[in-house]
Design a protein around this motif. Structure first.
Motif, PDB file in Angstrom:
ATOM      1  N   ARG A  89      -0.382 -43.978  66.618  1.00  0.00           N
ATOM      2  CA  ARG A  89       1.059 -43.876  66.798  1.00  0.00           C
ATOM      3  C   ARG A  89       1.799 -43.725  65.467  1.00  0.00           C
ATOM      4  O   ARG A  89       1.370 -42.952  64.616  1.00  0.00           O
ATOM      5  CB  ARG A  89       1.571 -45.095  67.588  1.00  0.00           C
ATOM      6  CG  ARG A  89       1.015 -45.199  69.000  1.00  0.00           C
ATOM      7  CD  ARG A  89       1.045 -46.609  69.569  1.00  0.00           C
ATOM      8  NE  ARG A  89      -0.003 -47.430  68.998  1.00  0.00           N
ATOM      9  CZ  ARG A  89       0.210 -48.523  68.264  1.00  0.00           C
ATOM     10  NH1 ARG A  89       1.423 -48.953  68.048  1.00  0.00           N
ATOM     11  NH2 ARG A  89      -0.804 -49.211  67.773  1.00  0.00           N
ATOM     12  N   ALA A  90       2.900 -44.442  65.283  1.00  0.00           N
ATOM     13  CA  ALA A  90       3.698 -44.320  64.066  1.00  0.00           C
ATOM     14  C   ALA A  90       2.941 -44.792  62.832  1.00  0.00           C
ATOM     15  O   ALA A  90       3.205 -44.334  61.716  1.00  0.00           O
ATOM     16  CB  ALA A  90       5.005 -45.103  64.211  1.00  0.00           C
ATOM     17  N   HIS A  91       1.996 -45.709  63.026  1.00  0.00           N
ATOM     18  CA  HIS A  91       1.192 -46.181  61.889  1.00  0.00           C
ATOM     19  C   HIS A  91       0.416 -45.032  61.274  1.00  0.00           C
ATOM     20  O   HIS A  91       0.349 -44.878  60.050  1.00  0.00           O
ATOM     21  CB  HIS A  91       0.240 -47.285  62.343  1.00  0.00           C
ATOM     22  CG  HIS A  91       0.920 -48.446  62.985  1.00  0.00           C
ATOM     23  ND1 HIS A  91       1.575 -49.413  62.266  1.00  0.00           N
ATOM     24  CD2 HIS A  91       1.062 -48.784  64.295  1.00  0.00           C
ATOM     25  CE1 HIS A  91       2.094 -50.316  63.094  1.00  0.00           C
ATOM     26  NE2 HIS A  91       1.798 -49.954  64.333  1.00  0.00           N
ATOM     27  N   PHE A  92      -0.178 -44.205  62.124  1.00  0.00           N
ATOM     28  CA  PHE A  92      -0.955 -43.084  61.585  1.00  0.00           C
ATOM     29  C   PHE A  92      -0.046 -41.995  61.030  1.00  0.00           C
ATOM     30  O   PHE A  92      -0.404 -41.322  60.055  1.00  0.00           O
ATOM     31  CB  PHE A  92      -1.887 -42.505  62.652  1.00  0.00           C
ATOM     32  CG  PHE A  92      -2.841 -41.483  62.092  1.00  0.00           C
ATOM     33  CD1 PHE A  92      -3.894 -41.870  61.278  1.00  0.00           C
ATOM     34  CD2 PHE A  92      -2.669 -40.130  62.361  1.00  0.00           C
ATOM     35  CE1 PHE A  92      -4.772 -40.925  60.741  1.00  0.00           C
ATOM     36  CE2 PHE A  92      -3.539 -39.189  61.838  1.00  0.00           C
ATOM     37  CZ  PHE A  92      -4.595 -39.582  61.027  1.00  0.00           C
ATOM     38  N   ALA A  93       1.132 -41.805  61.614  1.00  0.00           N
ATOM     39  CA  ALA A  93       2.074 -40.841  61.056  1.00  0.00           C
ATOM     40  C   ALA A  93       2.430 -41.212  59.617  1.00  0.00           C
ATOM     41  O   ALA A  93       2.473 -40.355  58.722  1.00  0.00           O
ATOM     42  CB  ALA A  93       3.329 -40.761  61.918  1.00  0.00           C
ATOM     43  N   GLN A  94       2.685 -42.502  59.384  1.00  0.00           N
ATOM     44  CA  GLN A  94       2.973 -42.955  58.031  1.00  0.00           C
ATOM     45  C   GLN A  94       1.778 -42.741  57.110  1.00  0.00           C
ATOM     46  O   GLN A  94       1.924 -42.261  55.977  1.00  0.00           O
ATOM     47  CB  GLN A  94       3.351 -44.435  58.048  1.00  0.00           C
ATOM     48  CG  GLN A  94       3.625 -45.035  56.675  1.00  0.00           C
ATOM     49  CD  GLN A  94       4.864 -44.458  56.037  1.00  0.00           C
ATOM     50  OE1 GLN A  94       5.859 -44.240  56.727  1.00  0.00           O
ATOM     51  NE2 GLN A  94       4.812 -44.210  54.740  1.00  0.00           N
ATOM     52  N   PHE A 140      -1.083 -39.662  52.867  1.00  0.00           N
ATOM     53  CA  PHE A 140      -2.265 -38.888  52.521  1.00  0.00           C
ATOM     54  C   PHE A 140      -1.882 -37.518  51.987  1.00  0.00           C
ATOM     55  O   PHE A 140      -2.406 -37.076  50.950  1.00  0.00           O
ATOM     56  CB  PHE A 140      -3.155 -38.759  53.764  1.00  0.00           C
ATOM     57  CG  PHE A 140      -4.420 -37.987  53.539  1.00  0.00           C
ATOM     58  CD1 PHE A 140      -5.529 -38.589  52.968  1.00  0.00           C
ATOM     59  CD2 PHE A 140      -4.513 -36.654  53.904  1.00  0.00           C
ATOM     60  CE1 PHE A 140      -6.705 -37.878  52.753  1.00  0.00           C
ATOM     61  CE2 PHE A 140      -5.677 -35.929  53.696  1.00  0.00           C
ATOM     62  CZ  PHE A 140      -6.775 -36.553  53.117  1.00  0.00           C
ATOM     63  N   LEU A 141      -0.980 -36.804  52.656  1.00  0.00           N
ATOM     64  CA  LEU A 141      -0.603 -35.479  52.193  1.00  0.00           C
ATOM     65  C   LEU A 141       0.173 -35.538  50.887  1.00  0.00           C
ATOM     66  O   LEU A 141       0.027 -34.655  50.022  1.00  0.00           O
ATOM     67  CB  LEU A 141       0.208 -34.747  53.258  1.00  0.00           C
ATOM     68  CG  LEU A 141      -0.537 -34.291  54.499  1.00  0.00           C
ATOM     69  CD1 LEU A 141       0.297 -33.273  55.276  1.00  0.00           C
ATOM     70  CD2 LEU A 141      -1.904 -33.707  54.184  1.00  0.00           C
ATOM     71  N   ALA A 142       1.013 -36.566  50.713  1.00  0.00           N
ATOM     72  CA  ALA A 142       1.738 -36.698  49.454  1.00  0.00           C
ATOM     73  C   ALA A 142       0.774 -36.782  48.278  1.00  0.00           C
ATOM     74  O   ALA A 142       1.029 -36.225  47.198  1.00  0.00           O
ATOM     75  CB  ALA A 142       2.642 -37.921  49.491  1.00  0.00           C
ATOM     76  N   SER A 143      -0.360 -37.451  48.500  1.00  0.00           N
ATOM     77  CA  SER A 143      -1.359 -37.565  47.443  1.00  0.00           C
ATOM     78  C   SER A 143      -2.185 -36.288  47.314  1.00  0.00           C
ATOM     79  O   SER A 143      -2.410 -35.781  46.214  1.00  0.00           O
ATOM     80  CB  SER A 143      -2.276 -38.768  47.733  1.00  0.00           C
ATOM     81  OG  SER A 143      -3.326 -38.828  46.800  1.00  0.00           O
TER      82      SER A 143
END
Length: 324
Positions: free
Chosen positions: A308-313, A318-321
């Motif tokens: 849910r929202a936990h994985f979205a965060q 992950f992509l920011a890194s």
């Protein structure tokens, strides 16, 4: 929901023996070469919406066999300079819907291309792309797992995976996009398509976020879950037992356990231990087969919502890194 699959300690060791089709590479190379030969330039038309912080474009591009595929492109309205781009694929039965349903990635500062799903988009979110293949139509409600399933050449997922690869190629050529920072994301069917695109367009993809992916170790999935969409294959084989071998041979060509050894981009997966739609052992099978750097988020108490929202965060982090 209950725990029904392998225990977590066994999932971390779960590396099933699989038989990869001998002509898998040539099958996909020829399929994609044909699609590229039939390709026409993408068209992006600005759409007037009530979204003040987002610039939206209605995109048409050519996918499998030159068929027209629709997409939305959302851009941060105030952005300047080349943007990293996220290409997103949609879960089973859904279509691209409306632009305001896709604001996460543009709000995070990315160009965001959402690919419509051919023939789908009549179950839980609308779609605009037909499936004009030999067994196709659209939009329609599910049944896609068995569409053209007796031959890899006519199978629905040959067409859809080709669309996904073409979406990546089109996104990399959009004006104002930094093609060296291109990510693919999706959940369920969308997660499987993200893995497929990362595998078959490996030189273009810099990062992958695949949430509870579908189309992973299909031969196992049909034996351990009664849930659709995998149960569509079971019902077909129950009625046509003499054709079951052909069905299983066909789905091998679109199974991520066979495709992801080609992938090289850093990838973030999620698996949910109570997920009866995409059982965790099938997700772990693809995770272990994935050739690039990878991380796995496990949600012990989740079903197919997969974090849910936990994985979205977690995906945004992950992509920011990965795309910094």
């Amino acid at each position: 929901m209950t725990l029904f699959d392998l225990p977590l300690d066994e999932l971390w060791r779960h590396r099933p023996r699989v038989s990869r089709p001998a002509d898998l590479d040539s099958f996909w190379e020829e399929t994609l070469a044909d699609a590229r030969a039939a390709a026409a330039p993408a068209v992006a038309t600005r759409v007037d919406t009530a979204l003040r912080g987002v610039a939206t474009y209605d995109v048409s591009f050519t996918g499998y066999a030159g068929h027209q595929v629709k997409a939305w492109l959302n851009l941060p309205a105030a952005a300047s300079g080349p943007l990293p781009v996220v290409v997103e694929f949609i879960g089973y039965g859904g279509g691209r819907g409306r632009p305001h349903e896709w604001l996460l990635w543009s709000a995070a500062g990315y160009a965001h291309l959402v690919m419509d799903t051919r023939g789908q988009g009549a179950s839980w979110r609308g779609g605009d792309t037909p499936d004009p293949g030999p067994d196709g139509a659209g939009p329609s409600v599910p049944g896609f797992m068995t569409r053209g399933v007796l031959d890899p050449a006519t199978y629905y997922y040959r067409r859809l995976i080709t669309d996904a690869v073409r979406a990546v190629e089109v996104a990399a050529e959009l004006p104002g996009v930094d093609a060296t920072r291109l990510a693919v994301v999706g959940a369920s069917q969308g997660g499987g398509l993200a893995l497929a695109a990362a595998s078959l367009a490996a030189g273009r993809v810099a990062a992958v976020v695949s949430q509870v992916p579908f189309l992973c170790h299909i031969r196992r999935a049909v034996t351990i879950t009664d849930a659709d969409p995998y149960a569509e294959l079971v019902r077909f084989c129950r009625v046509h037992p003499d054709r079951a071998a052909a069905v299983l041979a066909t789905v091998d060509y679109v199974d991520m356990v066979h495709l992801v050894p080609r992938a090289s981009a850093p990838a973030l997966f999620s698996a949910a231990l109570m997920d009866q739609i995409c059982p965790p052992s099938t997700v772990f099978a693809a995770y272990h087969a994935y050739a690039g750097p990878k991380e796995m988020e496990v949600y012990e108490w989740d079903g197919h919502e997969g974090g849910r929202a936990h994985f979205a965060q977690r995906g945004m982090e992950f992509l920011a890194s990965a795309l910094k």
